[in-house]
Design a protein around this motif. Sequence first.
Motif, PDB file in Angstrom:
ATOM      1  N   ILE A 191       0.849  -1.186   0.000  1.00 44.78           N
ATOM      2  CA  ILE A 191       0.000   0.000   0.000  1.00 44.78           C
ATOM      3  C   ILE A 191       0.888   1.241   0.000  1.00 44.78           C
ATOM      4  CG2 ILE A 191      -1.870   1.224   1.159  1.00 44.78           C
ATOM      5  CD1 ILE A 191      -2.621  -1.373   2.552  1.00 44.78           C
ATOM      6  N   LEU A 192       0.605   2.179  -0.900  1.00 43.20           N
ATOM      7  CA  LEU A 192       1.353   3.437  -0.977  1.00 43.20           C
ATOM      8  C   LEU A 192       0.514   4.590  -0.488  1.00 43.20           C
ATOM      9  CD1 LEU A 192       2.021   2.010  -4.152  1.00 43.20           C
ATOM     10  CD2 LEU A 192       3.852   3.629  -3.734  1.00 43.20           C
ATOM     11  N   SER A 193       1.168   5.519   0.182  1.00 36.83           N
ATOM     12  CA  SER A 193       0.543   6.789   0.479  1.00 36.83           C
ATOM     13  C   SER A 193       0.403   7.553  -0.835  1.00 36.83           C
ATOM     14  CB  SER A 193       1.393   7.586   1.468  1.00 36.83           C
ATOM     15  OG  SER A 193       0.874   8.875   1.662  1.00 36.83           O
ATOM     16  N   GLY A 194      -0.812   7.930  -1.184  1.00 36.67           N
ATOM     17  CA  GLY A 194      -1.056   8.481  -2.515  1.00 36.67           C
ATOM     18  C   GLY A 194      -1.393   9.951  -2.559  1.00 36.67           C
ATOM     19  N   LEU A 195      -0.985  10.703  -1.532  1.00 36.09           N
ATOM     20  CA  LEU A 195      -1.354  12.112  -1.460  1.00 36.09           C
ATOM     21  C   LEU A 195      -0.147  13.032  -1.427  1.00 36.09           C
ATOM     22  CD1 LEU A 195      -4.285  11.718   1.064  1.00 36.09           C
ATOM     23  CD2 LEU A 195      -4.497  12.694  -1.225  1.00 36.09           C
ATOM     24  N   GLY A 196       0.941  12.599  -2.007  1.00 35.50           N
ATOM     25  CA  GLY A 196       2.116  13.447  -2.070  1.00 35.50           C
ATOM     26  C   GLY A 196       2.971  13.352  -0.824  1.00 35.50           C
ATOM     27  N   ASP A 197       3.878  14.311  -0.701  1.00 35.74           N
ATOM     28  CA  ASP A 197       4.876  14.275   0.358  1.00 35.74           C
ATOM     29  C   ASP A 197       4.310  14.633   1.734  1.00 35.74           C
ATOM     30  OD1 ASP A 197       7.690  14.282  -1.384  1.00 35.74           O
ATOM     31  OD2 ASP A 197       6.024  15.289  -2.379  1.00 35.74           O
ATOM     32  N   GLN A 198       3.154  15.304   1.778  1.00 38.51           N
ATOM     33  CA  GLN A 198       2.653  15.808   3.055  1.00 38.51           C
ATOM     34  C   GLN A 198       2.310  14.724   4.074  1.00 38.51           C
ATOM     35  OE1 GLN A 198       3.045  19.085   3.842  1.00 38.51           O
ATOM     36  NE2 GLN A 198       4.145  18.773   1.946  1.00 38.51           N
ATOM     37  N   PRO A 199       1.493  13.716   3.747  1.00 34.78           N
ATOM     38  CA  PRO A 199       1.180  12.695   4.753  1.00 34.78           C
ATOM     39  C   PRO A 199       2.128  11.492   4.727  1.00 34.78           C
ATOM     40  CG  PRO A 199      -0.260  12.405   2.886  1.00 34.78           C
ATOM     41  CD  PRO A 199       0.657  13.566   2.550  1.00 34.78           C
ATOM     42  N   ALA A 200       3.206  11.577   3.944  1.00 39.02           N
ATOM     43  CA  ALA A 200       4.077  10.411   3.751  1.00 39.02           C
ATOM     44  C   ALA A 200       4.676   9.912   5.059  1.00 39.02           C
ATOM     45  CB  ALA A 200       5.182  10.744   2.748  1.00 39.02           C
ATOM     46  N   ILE A 201       5.107  10.829   5.917  1.00 37.80           N
ATOM     47  CA  ILE A 201       5.725  10.409   7.176  1.00 37.80           C
ATOM     48  C   ILE A 201       4.724   9.656   8.033  1.00 37.80           C
ATOM     49  CG2 ILE A 201       6.797  11.209   9.317  1.00 37.80           C
ATOM     50  CD1 ILE A 201       7.858  13.626   7.757  1.00 37.80           C
ATOM     51  N   VAL A 202       3.550  10.225   8.229  1.00 37.07           N
ATOM     52  CA  VAL A 202       2.532   9.577   9.054  1.00 37.07           C
ATOM     53  C   VAL A 202       2.135   8.228   8.457  1.00 37.07           C
ATOM     54  CG1 VAL A 202       0.128   9.721   9.827  1.00 37.07           C
ATOM     55  CG2 VAL A 202       1.631  11.699  10.046  1.00 37.07           C
ATOM     56  N   HIS A 203       1.898   8.196   7.168  1.00 36.46           N
ATOM     57  CA  HIS A 203       1.449   6.952   6.534  1.00 36.46           C
ATOM     58  C   HIS A 203       2.498   5.850   6.615  1.00 36.46           C
ATOM     59  CE1 HIS A 203      -1.982   8.741   3.852  1.00 36.46           C
ATOM     60  NE2 HIS A 203      -2.381   8.441   5.066  1.00 36.46           N
ATOM     61  N   MET A 204       3.762   6.203   6.461  1.00 32.19           N
ATOM     62  CA  MET A 204       4.803   5.168   6.485  1.00 32.19           C
ATOM     63  C   MET A 204       5.228   4.828   7.908  1.00 32.19           C
ATOM     64  SD  MET A 204       7.098   6.097   3.108  1.00 32.19           S
ATOM     65  CE  MET A 204       8.046   4.572   3.217  1.00 32.19           C
ATOM     66  N   ARG A 205       5.321   5.818   8.781  1.00 36.59           N
ATOM     67  CA  ARG A 205       5.759   5.566  10.155  1.00 36.59           C
ATOM     68  C   ARG A 205       4.647   4.943  11.008  1.00 36.59           C
ATOM     69  NH1 ARG A 205       6.696  10.917  12.974  1.00 36.59           N
ATOM     70  NH2 ARG A 205       4.410  10.813  12.969  1.00 36.59           N
ATOM     71  N   ASP A 206       3.437   5.506  10.935  1.00 40.83           N
ATOM     72  CA  ASP A 206       2.370   5.087  11.837  1.00 40.83           C
ATOM     73  C   ASP A 206       1.529   3.942  11.291  1.00 40.83           C
ATOM     74  OD1 ASP A 206       3.374   7.250  13.160  1.00 40.83           O
ATOM     75  OD2 ASP A 206       1.558   8.472  13.052  1.00 40.83           O
ATOM     76  N   PHE A 207       1.462   3.823   9.955  1.00 40.69           N
ATOM     77  CA  PHE A 207       0.647   2.768   9.359  1.00 40.69           C
ATOM     78  C   PHE A 207       1.479   1.708   8.637  1.00 40.69           C
ATOM     79  CE2 PHE A 207      -2.224   6.318   9.899  1.00 40.69           C
ATOM     80  CZ  PHE A 207      -3.423   5.732  10.288  1.00 40.69           C
ATOM     81  N   GLY A 208       2.768   1.966   8.481  1.00 44.08           N
ATOM     82  CA  GLY A 208       3.651   0.977   7.883  1.00 44.08           C
ATOM     83  C   GLY A 208       3.528   0.825   6.381  1.00 44.08           C
ATOM     84  N   LEU A 209       3.049   1.873   5.678  1.00 36.50           N
ATOM     85  CA  LEU A 209       2.876   1.758   4.238  1.00 36.50           C
ATOM     86  C   LEU A 209       4.232   1.639   3.541  1.00 36.50           C
ATOM     87  CD1 LEU A 209      -0.097   4.159   3.392  1.00 36.50           C
ATOM     88  CD2 LEU A 209      -0.078   1.892   4.470  1.00 36.50           C
ATOM     89  N   GLY A 210       4.211   1.059   2.329  1.00 37.64           N
ATOM     90  CA  GLY A 210       5.455   0.709   1.652  1.00 37.64           C
ATOM     91  C   GLY A 210       6.137   1.834   0.901  1.00 37.64           C
ATOM     92  N   GLY A 211       5.453   2.947   0.684  1.00 37.03           N
ATOM     93  CA  GLY A 211       6.055   4.049  -0.066  1.00 37.03           C
ATOM     94  C   GLY A 211       5.074   5.186  -0.216  1.00 37.03           C
ATOM     95  N   PHE A 212       5.426   6.154  -1.085  1.00 36.36           N
ATOM     96  CA  PHE A 212       4.508   7.266  -1.296  1.00 36.36           C
ATOM     97  C   PHE A 212       4.674   7.821  -2.705  1.00 36.36           C
ATOM     98  CE2 PHE A 212       8.313   9.331   0.408  1.00 36.36           C
ATOM     99  CZ  PHE A 212       8.440  10.506  -0.321  1.00 36.36           C
ATOM    100  N   THR A 213       3.624   8.469  -3.166  1.00 34.36           N
ATOM    101  CA  THR A 213       3.641   9.138  -4.465  1.00 34.36           C
ATOM    102  C   THR A 213       3.930  10.619  -4.265  1.00 34.36           C
ATOM    103  OG1 THR A 213       1.269   9.671  -4.454  1.00 34.36           O
ATOM    104  CG2 THR A 213       1.909   7.512  -5.343  1.00 34.36           C
ATOM    105  N   THR A 214       4.351  11.269  -5.334  1.00 32.97           N
ATOM    106  CA  THR A 214       4.622  12.701  -5.240  1.00 32.97           C
ATOM    107  C   THR A 214       4.231  13.427  -6.513  1.00 32.97           C
ATOM    108  OG1 THR A 214       6.317  14.383  -4.802  1.00 32.97           O
ATOM    109  CG2 THR A 214       7.033  12.440  -6.032  1.00 32.97           C
ATOM    110  N   GLY A 215       3.612  14.587  -6.348  1.00 28.94           N
ATOM    111  CA  GLY A 215       3.386  15.490  -7.461  1.00 28.94           C
ATOM    112  C   GLY A 215       4.441  16.575  -7.468  1.00 28.94           C
ATOM    113  N   CYS A 216       4.595  17.251  -6.314  1.00 30.23           N
ATOM    114  CA  CYS A 216       5.592  18.323  -6.218  1.00 30.23           C
ATOM    115  C   CYS A 216       7.006  17.790  -6.408  1.00 30.23           C
ATOM    116  CB  CYS A 216       5.478  19.020  -4.865  1.00 30.23           C
ATOM    117  SG  CYS A 216       3.947  19.966  -4.667  1.00 30.23           S
ATOM    118  N   GLY A 217       7.217  16.504  -6.119  1.00 34.32           N
ATOM    119  CA  GLY A 217       8.522  15.891  -6.349  1.00 34.32           C
ATOM    120  C   GLY A 217       8.874  15.776  -7.820  1.00 34.32           C
ATOM    121  N   CYS A 218       7.920  15.992  -8.702  1.00 39.92           N
ATOM    122  CA  CYS A 218       8.236  16.047 -10.134  1.00 39.92           C
ATOM    123  C   CYS A 218       9.014  17.325 -10.449  1.00 39.92           C
ATOM    124  CB  CYS A 218       6.958  15.998 -10.962  1.00 39.92           C
ATOM    125  SG  CYS A 218       6.014  14.470 -10.762  1.00 39.92           S
TER     126      CYS A 218
END
Length: 300
Positions: A191-218
């Motif tokens: 499962i990936l965090s799909g809302l960009g860099d903003q919730p990535a820390i919470v989603h990966m640290r607190d929920f254990g998600l495997g990665g995240f997507t980024t728009g601004c990272g483009c």
Amino acid sequence: MDTKPLTAETICRSVWAVPSLARNSEGALDVAENAKLIKHIEQGGISTLLYGGNAIFYHLTLAEYRSALELISTTAADDTLVIPAIGPAFGTMLDQVDILLDFNFPNVMLLPQRDVVSSPGIASAVRKVAEKLGKPVVLYLKYDGTVSVEDAAALASDGVISAIKYAVVRKDYTQDDYLRSLTDQIDKSLILSGLGDQPAIVHMRDFGLGGFTTGCGCIFPQMSTDLLAAIHAEKWDEAEAIRERFLPLEQLRDSLGPISILHRATELAGIAQTGPIIPLLSEPAESVREEIAAALHQMK
């Protein structure tokens, strides 16, 4: 492009960039400008490209769809994973799969639709698409409960989906019963965090998600790459400092439209000429363009 099947290892090896799709002044797909954008993202350490909402795949004609697939599959580097989207209508999905069979993309993602759907109906569509395509697909969960936890878990258990892009907006991302239930029944690494860099820390640290997507990272790919590295290393203060650097542009996207703001920001940052925004979306006003330019200046 990388044509190997999607696994937990390939999910976590890179941030998933979700870029805009550049067009020329007449509105046709621009090969050279898209190549500039792809190369910029790759040079920032990102090796997964997801062409979905930010690329406005929702509104491509079938002829454009084939052209877009040809463009992104031949322009990406040999070790870059490229995932195009299909849908959101079921009939459109089936027509697009007919085109996809002429290519060797390892995965596709189903664009989400909230109206004229049911959870069992979406699950049935996913199964039919995966069967016709001959490979599992990425499920995009954008709306709370549109796909039930039970249906999503069954799709994962049966090997019909290879990953989930989770993008349900919350006021407080630490409080998410839907996501918690999903992670209780489905391998978190898929499962990936799909809302960009903003919730990535919470989603990966607190929920254990495997990665995240980024728009601004483009636009700032190295920042997203550094954020992923800090999260993997559990350097939470460093990760938070990087996340905060994204706020000026992310806040504009949240308030004024994530797709159109990113489309124009990519051009204003001098990365590529992205061209006109196609209907059913519209161009940001001149005053908004000035806000975008100011946000980009803050982030440098």
